[in-house]
Write a protein that holds these residues in place. Structure first.
Motif, PDB file in Angstrom:
ATOM      1  N   SER A  87       0.825  -1.214   0.000  1.00 31.76           N
ATOM      2  CA  SER A  87       0.000   0.000   0.000  1.00 31.76           C
ATOM      3  C   SER A  87       0.856   1.259   0.000  1.00 31.76           C
ATOM      4  O   SER A  87       0.355   2.357  -0.233  1.00 31.76           O
ATOM      5  CB  SER A  87      -0.923   0.011   1.222  1.00 31.76           C
ATOM      6  N   GLU A  88       2.167   1.112   0.277  1.00 31.60           N
ATOM      7  CA  GLU A  88       3.077   2.258   0.329  1.00 31.60           C
ATOM      8  C   GLU A  88       3.746   2.548  -1.006  1.00 31.60           C
ATOM      9  O   GLU A  88       4.579   3.445  -1.100  1.00 31.60           O
ATOM     10  CB  GLU A  88       4.168   1.997   1.380  1.00 31.60           C
ATOM     11  N   SER A  89       3.381   1.792  -2.031  1.00 38.82           N
ATOM     12  CA  SER A  89       4.042   1.929  -3.331  1.00 38.82           C
ATOM     13  C   SER A  89       3.051   2.399  -4.400  1.00 38.82           C
ATOM     14  O   SER A  89       1.852   2.141  -4.314  1.00 38.82           O
ATOM     15  CB  SER A  89       4.635   0.579  -3.748  1.00 38.82           C
ATOM     16  N   LYS A  90       3.577   3.088  -5.401  1.00 38.08           N
ATOM     17  CA  LYS A  90       2.766   3.396  -6.579  1.00 38.08           C
ATOM     18  C   LYS A  90       2.636   2.129  -7.422  1.00 38.08           C
ATOM     19  O   LYS A  90       3.491   1.247  -7.379  1.00 38.08           O
ATOM     20  CB  LYS A  90       3.435   4.481  -7.427  1.00 38.08           C
ATOM     21  N   ASP A  91       1.552   2.073  -8.203  1.00 40.70           N
ATOM     22  CA  ASP A  91       1.382   0.987  -9.161  1.00 40.70           C
ATOM     23  C   ASP A  91       1.924   1.466 -10.499  1.00 40.70           C
ATOM     24  O   ASP A  91       1.349   2.327 -11.151  1.00 40.70           O
ATOM     25  CB  ASP A  91      -0.094   0.612  -9.278  1.00 40.70           C
ATOM     26  N   PHE A  92       3.061   0.918 -10.920  1.00 42.00           N
ATOM     27  CA  PHE A  92       3.701   1.383 -12.147  1.00 42.00           C
ATOM     28  C   PHE A  92       3.009   0.865 -13.407  1.00 42.00           C
ATOM     29  O   PHE A  92       3.363   1.245 -14.519  1.00 42.00           O
ATOM     30  CB  PHE A  92       5.170   0.959 -12.167  1.00 42.00           C
ATOM     31  N   ASP A  93       2.024  -0.017 -13.242  1.00 40.19           N
ATOM     32  CA  ASP A  93       1.335  -0.574 -14.402  1.00 40.19           C
ATOM     33  C   ASP A  93       0.162   0.294 -14.849  1.00 40.19           C
ATOM     34  O   ASP A  93      -0.499  -0.016 -15.836  1.00 40.19           O
ATOM     35  CB  ASP A  93       0.824  -1.983 -14.078  1.00 40.19           C
ATOM     36  N   LYS A  94      -0.115   1.361 -14.114  1.00 40.32           N
ATOM     37  CA  LYS A  94      -1.179   2.277 -14.513  1.00 40.32           C
ATOM     38  C   LYS A  94      -0.745   3.700 -14.193  1.00 40.32           C
ATOM     39  O   LYS A  94       0.143   3.927 -13.367  1.00 40.32           O
ATOM     40  CB  LYS A  94      -2.492   1.933 -13.806  1.00 40.32           C
ATOM     41  N   GLU A  95      -1.381   4.660 -14.841  1.00 39.04           N
ATOM     42  CA  GLU A  95      -1.025   6.062 -14.632  1.00 39.04           C
ATOM     43  C   GLU A  95      -1.486   6.510 -13.249  1.00 39.04           C
ATOM     44  O   GLU A  95      -2.626   6.280 -12.843  1.00 39.04           O
ATOM     45  CB  GLU A  95      -1.672   6.936 -15.704  1.00 39.04           C
ATOM     46  N   GLU A  96      -0.598   7.144 -12.514  1.00 38.68           N
ATOM     47  CA  GLU A  96      -0.908   7.602 -11.166  1.00 38.68           C
ATOM     48  C   GLU A  96      -1.182   9.109 -11.186  1.00 38.68           C
ATOM     49  O   GLU A  96      -0.531   9.873 -11.909  1.00 38.68           O
ATOM     50  CB  GLU A  96       0.267   7.313 -10.221  1.00 38.68           C
ATOM     51  N   GLU A  97      -2.132   9.536 -10.373  1.00 37.59           N
ATOM     52  CA  GLU A  97      -2.516  10.943 -10.305  1.00 37.59           C
ATOM     53  C   GLU A  97      -1.340  11.829  -9.913  1.00 37.59           C
ATOM     54  O   GLU A  97      -1.199  12.957 -10.400  1.00 37.59           O
ATOM     55  CB  GLU A  97      -3.660  11.101  -9.300  1.00 37.59           C
ATOM     56  N   VAL A  98      -0.468  11.308  -9.018  1.00 34.45           N
ATOM     57  CA  VAL A  98       0.645  12.132  -8.525  1.00 34.45           C
ATOM     58  C   VAL A  98       1.715  12.390  -9.586  1.00 34.45           C
ATOM     59  O   VAL A  98       2.578  13.254  -9.404  1.00 34.45           O
ATOM     60  CB  VAL A  98       1.319  11.472  -7.291  1.00 34.45           C
ATOM     61  N   ASP A  99       1.676  11.643 -10.690  1.00 33.65           N
ATOM     62  CA  ASP A  99       2.683  11.806 -11.741  1.00 33.65           C
ATOM     63  C   ASP A  99       2.292  12.847 -12.789  1.00 33.65           C
ATOM     64  O   ASP A  99       3.127  13.257 -13.597  1.00 33.65           O
ATOM     65  CB  ASP A  99       2.938  10.474 -12.453  1.00 33.65           C
ATOM     66  N   ARG A 100       1.033  13.269 -12.778  1.00 29.75           N
ATOM     67  CA  ARG A 100       0.616  14.198 -13.819  1.00 29.75           C
ATOM     68  C   ARG A 100       1.126  15.609 -13.537  1.00 29.75           C
ATOM     69  O   ARG A 100       1.315  16.002 -12.391  1.00 29.75           O
ATOM     70  CB  ARG A 100      -0.903  14.135 -13.960  1.00 29.75           C
ATOM     71  N   GLU A 101       1.377  16.356 -14.610  1.00 31.18           N
ATOM     72  CA  GLU A 101       1.846  17.731 -14.484  1.00 31.18           C
ATOM     73  C   GLU A 101       0.726  18.613 -13.926  1.00 31.18           C
ATOM     74  O   GLU A 101      -0.443  18.430 -14.280  1.00 31.18           O
ATOM     75  CB  GLU A 101       2.300  18.267 -15.841  1.00 31.18           C
ATOM     76  N   PRO A 102       1.065  19.567 -13.050  1.00 32.57           N
ATOM     77  CA  PRO A 102       0.039  20.416 -12.445  1.00 32.57           C
ATOM     78  C   PRO A 102      -0.593  21.358 -13.463  1.00 32.57           C
ATOM     79  O   PRO A 102       0.057  21.804 -14.405  1.00 32.57           O
ATOM     80  CB  PRO A 102       0.812  21.195 -11.379  1.00 32.57           C
ATOM     81  N   SER A 103      -1.876  21.651 -13.242  1.00 33.52           N
ATOM     82  CA  SER A 103      -2.606  22.563 -14.117  1.00 33.52           C
ATOM     83  C   SER A 103      -3.065  23.776 -13.323  1.00 33.52           C
ATOM     84  O   SER A 103      -3.726  23.642 -12.291  1.00 33.52           O
ATOM     85  CB  SER A 103      -3.819  21.850 -14.728  1.00 33.52           C
ATOM     86  N   SER A 104      -2.717  24.960 -13.815  1.00 35.57           N
ATOM     87  CA  SER A 104      -3.100  26.200 -13.132  1.00 35.57           C
ATOM     88  C   SER A 104      -4.593  26.478 -13.237  1.00 35.57           C
ATOM     89  O   SER A 104      -5.131  27.308 -12.509  1.00 35.57           O
ATOM     90  CB  SER A 104      -2.312  27.383 -13.708  1.00 35.57           C
ATOM     91  N   SER A 105      -5.279  25.788 -14.147  1.00 40.51           N
ATOM     92  CA  SER A 105      -6.721  26.002 -14.324  1.00 40.51           C
ATOM     93  C   SER A 105      -7.553  25.144 -13.376  1.00 40.51           C
ATOM     94  O   SER A 105      -8.768  25.311 -13.308  1.00 40.51           O
ATOM     95  CB  SER A 105      -7.118  25.693 -15.769  1.00 40.51           C
ATOM     96  N   LYS A 106      -6.887  24.257 -12.640  1.00 42.67           N
ATOM     97  CA  LYS A 106      -7.623  23.385 -11.741  1.00 42.67           C
ATOM     98  C   LYS A 106      -8.173  24.183 -10.574  1.00 42.67           C
ATOM     99  O   LYS A 106      -7.497  25.039 -10.001  1.00 42.67           O
ATOM    100  CB  LYS A 106      -6.713  22.258 -11.233  1.00 42.67           C
ATOM    101  N   LYS A 107      -9.402  23.903 -10.184  1.00 41.81           N
ATOM    102  CA  LYS A 107     -10.068  24.635  -9.107  1.00 41.81           C
ATOM    103  C   LYS A 107      -9.314  24.470  -7.791  1.00 41.81           C
ATOM    104  O   LYS A 107      -8.903  23.369  -7.431  1.00 41.81           O
ATOM    105  CB  LYS A 107     -11.507  24.122  -8.956  1.00 41.81           C
ATOM    106  N   ASN A 108      -9.140  25.597  -7.087  1.00 40.83           N
ATOM    107  CA  ASN A 108      -8.480  25.627  -5.782  1.00 40.83           C
ATOM    108  C   ASN A 108      -7.023  25.152  -5.818  1.00 40.83           C
ATOM    109  O   ASN A 108      -6.492  24.682  -4.810  1.00 40.83           O
ATOM    110  CB  ASN A 108      -9.253  24.796  -4.744  1.00 40.83           C
TER     111      ASN A 108
END
Length: 218
Positions: A87-108
């Protein structure tokens, strides 16, 4: 007030535990140090004086140092390394939310994301930077306290004092460091491996109870 406690219960609980145990450390460390002073033929000191002794500084920052090192390395190494089923590891077989580039248009989105540029570049690594900086500061404070305590003991025995350049290679200082580092790394190893096979219902540090052992991540 109820909403504040509900929203911050985890941090409040751990900070309260920190304060309680830190007070315990001070009380018993103060008694232990005075006992050592009397055994060496010196006079006991007051509690206020104790806070400036090497004994207090070393014992405090020796532990903080290992905690920040452990957390800093865990944050960094989970970027690149995987433990299948943990549970302490990322799953490298699928795209993880924490790996995506940040978007300035995202709310809050936090203000550094909206600001962009070098501020965002630093903010993207700010957790690691903060933890490793806290480790470095604690390491230096530990070294200072340990050297001061060593010289306080040498002074009581009428022996020559050590310089910082000599003490950096002293076995006592590195024994203090490694005995804490190894315990922190063992505890991280334990949670990484045990979370593969064991569960705790309701905890964010565990996979769902009915999840297969091969499921990686929370």
């Amino acid at each position: 007030m109820k909403t504040f406690i509900r929203n911050n219960g985890l941090s409040i609980c751990f900070f309260a535990l920190f304060v309680a145990t830190f007070v315990g450390q001070i009380i018993f460390g103060f008694k232990e140090h005075n006992k050592e002073l009397i055994e060496n033929g010196a006079s006991s000191i007051t509690l206020i004086t104790y806070f400036s002794t090497g004994h207090f500084i070393e014992s405090t920052f020796e532990n903080w140092e290992s905690e920040f090192l452990q957390m800093g390395l865990l944050v960094v190494l989970t970027i690149f390394l995987q433990q299948k089923g943990s549970s302490e590891s990322k799953d490298f077989d699928k795209e993880e939310e924490v790996d995506r580039e940040p978007s300035s248009s995202k709310k809050n989105a936090p203000w550094p994301v909206k600001k962009g540029g070098w501020i965002l570049a630093i903010y993207k690594h700010s957790l690691t930077i903060a933890l490793l900086l806290l480790f470095l500061l604690s390491f230096l404070a530990h070294f200072y306290g340990s050297l001061k305590d060593e010289n306080e003991q040498l002074s009581l025995k009428g022996m020559p004092l050590e310089k910082a350049s000599q003490y950096i290679a002293d076995s006592r200082f590195w024994f203090e460091s490694f005995q804490n580092w190894q315990s922190e790394f063992l505890s991280v190893f334990a949670i990484i491996v045990l979370s593969i096979f064991l569960r705790q219902i309701g905890s964010s540090q565990s996979k769902p109870v009915d999840a297969p052992h091969t499921k990686t991540g929370e």
